[in-house]
Design a protein around this motif. Structure first.
Motif, PDB file in Angstrom:
ATOM      1  N   LEU A  67      41.796  27.741   9.894  1.00 41.81           N
ATOM      2  CA  LEU A  67      42.448  27.589  11.195  1.00 41.81           C
ATOM      3  C   LEU A  67      42.386  28.892  11.985  1.00 41.81           C
ATOM      4  N   ILE A  68      42.753  29.997  11.361  1.00 41.48           N
ATOM      5  CA  ILE A  68      42.789  31.274  12.074  1.00 41.48           C
ATOM      6  C   ILE A  68      41.391  31.711  12.504  1.00 41.48           C
ATOM      7  N   LEU A  69      40.410  31.573  11.620  1.00 40.76           N
ATOM      8  CA  LEU A  69      39.051  31.956  11.981  1.00 40.76           C
ATOM      9  C   LEU A  69      38.479  31.039  13.053  1.00 40.76           C
ATOM     10  N   ALA A  70      38.787  29.739  12.973  1.00 38.02           N
ATOM     11  CA  ALA A  70      38.312  28.803  13.992  1.00 38.02           C
ATOM     12  C   ALA A  70      38.917  29.131  15.354  1.00 38.02           C
ATOM     13  N   LEU A  71      40.192  29.502  15.385  1.00 39.55           N
ATOM     14  CA  LEU A  71      40.838  29.902  16.635  1.00 39.55           C
ATOM     15  C   LEU A  71      40.143  31.124  17.232  1.00 39.55           C
ATOM     16  N   ALA A  72      39.853  32.103  16.383  1.00 43.49           N
ATOM     17  CA  ALA A  72      39.225  33.331  16.864  1.00 43.49           C
ATOM     18  C   ALA A  72      37.842  33.079  17.443  1.00 43.49           C
ATOM     19  N   GLU A  73      37.131  32.106  16.895  1.00 42.21           N
ATOM     20  CA  GLU A  73      35.785  31.803  17.362  1.00 42.21           C
ATOM     21  C   GLU A  73      35.793  30.869  18.568  1.00 42.21           C
ATOM     22  N   ASP A  74      36.817  30.029  18.688  1.00 40.51           N
ATOM     23  CA  ASP A  74      36.819  28.981  19.705  1.00 40.51           C
ATOM     24  C   ASP A  74      37.294  29.449  21.067  1.00 40.51           C
ATOM     25  N   THR A  75      38.171  30.438  21.094  1.00 36.98           N
ATOM     26  CA  THR A  75      38.761  30.841  22.370  1.00 36.98           C
ATOM     27  C   THR A  75      38.885  32.356  22.466  1.00 36.98           C
ATOM     28  N   GLN A  76      38.708  32.853  23.687  1.00 34.17           N
ATOM     29  CA  GLN A  76      38.900  34.270  23.956  1.00 34.17           C
ATOM     30  C   GLN A  76      40.293  34.556  24.503  1.00 34.17           C
ATOM     31  N   ASN A  77      41.190  33.597  24.375  1.00 36.53           N
ATOM     32  CA  ASN A  77      42.567  33.805  24.804  1.00 36.53           C
ATOM     33  C   ASN A  77      43.104  35.097  24.189  1.00 36.53           C
ATOM     34  N   PRO A  78      43.639  36.017  25.001  1.00 43.34           N
ATOM     35  CA  PRO A  78      44.059  37.326  24.471  1.00 43.34           C
ATOM     36  C   PRO A  78      45.148  37.233  23.416  1.00 43.34           C
ATOM     37  N   HIS A  79      46.043  36.240  23.527  1.00 35.74           N
ATOM     38  CA  HIS A  79      47.091  36.087  22.523  1.00 35.74           C
ATOM     39  C   HIS A  79      46.485  35.717  21.163  1.00 35.74           C
ATOM     40  N   ILE A  80      45.503  34.807  21.194  1.00 32.42           N
ATOM     41  CA  ILE A  80      44.828  34.407  19.958  1.00 32.42           C
ATOM     42  C   ILE A  80      44.044  35.575  19.373  1.00 32.42           C
ATOM     43  N   GLN A  81      43.259  36.261  20.217  1.00 36.58           N
ATOM     44  CA  GLN A  81      42.434  37.351  19.716  1.00 36.58           C
ATOM     45  C   GLN A  81      43.287  38.488  19.152  1.00 36.58           C
ATOM     46  N   ARG A  82      44.390  38.793  19.809  1.00 33.97           N
ATOM     47  CA  ARG A  82      45.266  39.856  19.340  1.00 33.97           C
ATOM     48  C   ARG A  82      45.909  39.484  18.008  1.00 33.97           C
ATOM     49  N   PHE A  83      46.371  38.234  17.910  1.00 36.08           N
ATOM     50  CA  PHE A  83      47.006  37.792  16.675  1.00 36.08           C
ATOM     51  C   PHE A  83      45.995  37.763  15.527  1.00 36.08           C
ATOM     52  N   CYS A  84      44.830  37.144  15.758  1.00 42.28           N
ATOM     53  CA  CYS A  84      43.844  37.009  14.689  1.00 42.28           C
ATOM     54  C   CYS A  84      43.333  38.374  14.236  1.00 42.28           C
ATOM     55  N   GLY A  85      43.102  39.280  15.188  1.00 48.49           N
ATOM     56  CA  GLY A  85      42.639  40.606  14.815  1.00 48.49           C
ATOM     57  C   GLY A  85      43.648  41.331  13.948  1.00 48.49           C
ATOM     58  N   ARG A  86      44.931  41.236  14.305  1.00 47.60           N
ATOM     59  CA  ARG A  86      45.966  41.913  13.529  1.00 47.60           C
ATOM     60  C   ARG A  86      46.098  41.314  12.143  1.00 47.60           C
ATOM     61  N   ILE A  87      46.123  39.999  12.051  1.00 42.89           N
ATOM     62  CA  ILE A  87      46.296  39.338  10.755  1.00 42.89           C
ATOM     63  C   ILE A  87      45.121  39.625   9.835  1.00 42.89           C
ATOM     64  N   LEU A  88      43.912  39.517  10.365  1.00 49.93           N
ATOM     65  CA  LEU A  88      42.742  39.747   9.519  1.00 49.93           C
ATOM     66  C   LEU A  88      42.678  41.192   9.050  1.00 49.93           C
ATOM     67  N   GLN A  89      43.062  42.123   9.901  1.00 50.91           N
ATOM     68  CA  GLN A  89      43.028  43.519   9.494  1.00 50.91           C
ATOM     69  C   GLN A  89      44.095  43.837   8.461  1.00 50.91           C
ATOM     70  N   GLN A  90      45.280  43.243   8.632  1.00 55.29           N
ATOM     71  CA  GLN A  90      46.378  43.527   7.718  1.00 55.29           C
ATOM     72  C   GLN A  90      46.293  42.733   6.430  1.00 55.29           C
TER      73      GLN A  90
END
Length: 354
Positions: A67-90
């Motif tokens: 779900l998280i990876l699909a969200l990151a690939e499907d939309t450039q929405n800044p809220h999604i990109q910020r959340f996914c980037g933080r979660i994947l890094q942490q």
């Protein structure tokens, strides 16, 4: 599977609501990207509740990574990109061993690697759900090779300063140069004399006592081949013959080309412990053939230096070397055996000095 805190779940819900304010758009996303029918996941009328139940269902069914990876690939929405980037890094720490240290004190050369790893590549290394893919016969073959792997200690060093080596020919053990010395130009023959090679150090069956064989390096010129740390970081060490030592060397493939996402398995003595096996069905990240290097995600610790890396058929393909940190987690670097073999082939065939 990624673990989300309650606050993470709340932020994920808010991010999805921002990116997919229309229920129809969310249904389309779930259908096309996850292959699921949203109406079967949630029958709620409130859009916010539907998103909440989608997240809860994804966690319960093991789909939260997708779900998280699909969200990151499907939309450039800044809220999604910020959340996914933080979660994947942490959360996506590819080194699962807490408190482990690098096998070498110096950092790896970042110029050797293009480490801009994207979401698509990351997806390949996320833990998979349990599957019946491990062939017992192949696993058994790998475990039989454990006899050829040894724990290396030194009589003049702390027991904690251990490493790993592998028998690749009769009476010839391969390990890292830095296992013997961190200094270029050191007298490796003299250092090798204080090394001890303990074979068979594995956890015993219940009620039994661990039975090991400890060998020494040969008395004369025990290091017939080596390469410094900043090159291929290997040392080939000749053992002193022992009458009752009948361990078979590991098979190797010096021409194999490792591909990204291909399997990689390690046999090692992390932190001087009884031998551990680290299996992966997609562990290879990248290779650098020009420099004879390979990156992989299999976990290691101090003491794993010199561990043999095997392909899916349990042929020796690399020698574990060290660990490095990246923006998305940590990876390991190994020396490809295809780069080492041309330099030691004469020794292996008994032709050195002729």
């Amino acid at each position: 599977m990624l673990n989300l805190s309650n606050e993470d779940r709340k932020q994920l819900r808010e991010a999805i609501e921002s990116a997919y304010p229309s229920p129809a758009d969310l249904r389309l996303f779930v259908d096309e990207e996850l292959g699921q029918n949203l109406s079967l996941i949630s029958t709620a009328e409130a859009h916010r509740t539907v998103i909440f139940e989608l997240i809860r269902w994804s966690i319960a069914k093991g789909y939260i990574d997708e779900l998280i990876l699909a969200l990151a690939e499907d939309t450039q929405n800044p809220h999604i990109q910020r959340f996914c980037g933080r979660i994947l890094q942490q959360r996506l720490s590819l080194n699962t061993s807490e408190g482990s240290a690098s096998e070498l004190p110096s950092d790896l050369d970042p110029a050797a690697w293009d480490l801009e790893v994207g979401y698509e590549e990351l997806q390949a290394f996320l833990p998979k759900q349990f599957s019946f893919e491990a062939d017992v016969g192949i696993l058994r073959r790998g475990l039989e090779l454990a006899n050829s792997v040894c724990k290396i200690t030194f009589t003049d060093r702390s027991p904690q300063e251990s490493a790993t080596g592998v028998l690749i020919a009769p009476e010839l053990v391969l390990t890292n140069y830095h296992v013997l010395s961190l200094k270029e130009g050191a007298d490796l023959n003299a250092i090798a004399q204080s090394a001890r090679f303990e074979f068979g150090y594995v956890s015993p069956n219940f009620g039994e006592v661990t039975r090991t064989q400890t060998l020494k390096a040969a008395d004369s010129d025990p290091v017939p081949a080596f390469s410094p740390i900043n090159e291929l970081d290997y040392a080939l060490i000749r053992l002193s013959p022992v009458a009752n030592f009948s361990v078979e060397p590991v098979p190797f493939n010096h021409s194999l080309m490792l591909m990204p996402r291909s399997p990689l398995n390690l046999l090692q003595h992390p932190e001087g412990e009884a031998m551990k096996v680290s299996l992966s069905n997609n562990g290879v990240v990248k290779t650098n053939g020009a420099r004879g290097l390979v990156l992989y995600v299999n976990p290691t610790k101090c003491g794993s230096s010199g561990s043999p890396c095997f392909d899916s058929d349990w042929n020796l393909v690399a020698l574990h070397h060290k660990e490095m940190a990246t923006s998305f987690g940590s990876v390991r670097e190994g020396i490809l055996f295809s780069a080492i073999y041309p330099r030691i082939s004469a020794v292996l065939s008994g032709e050195e000095g002729k």
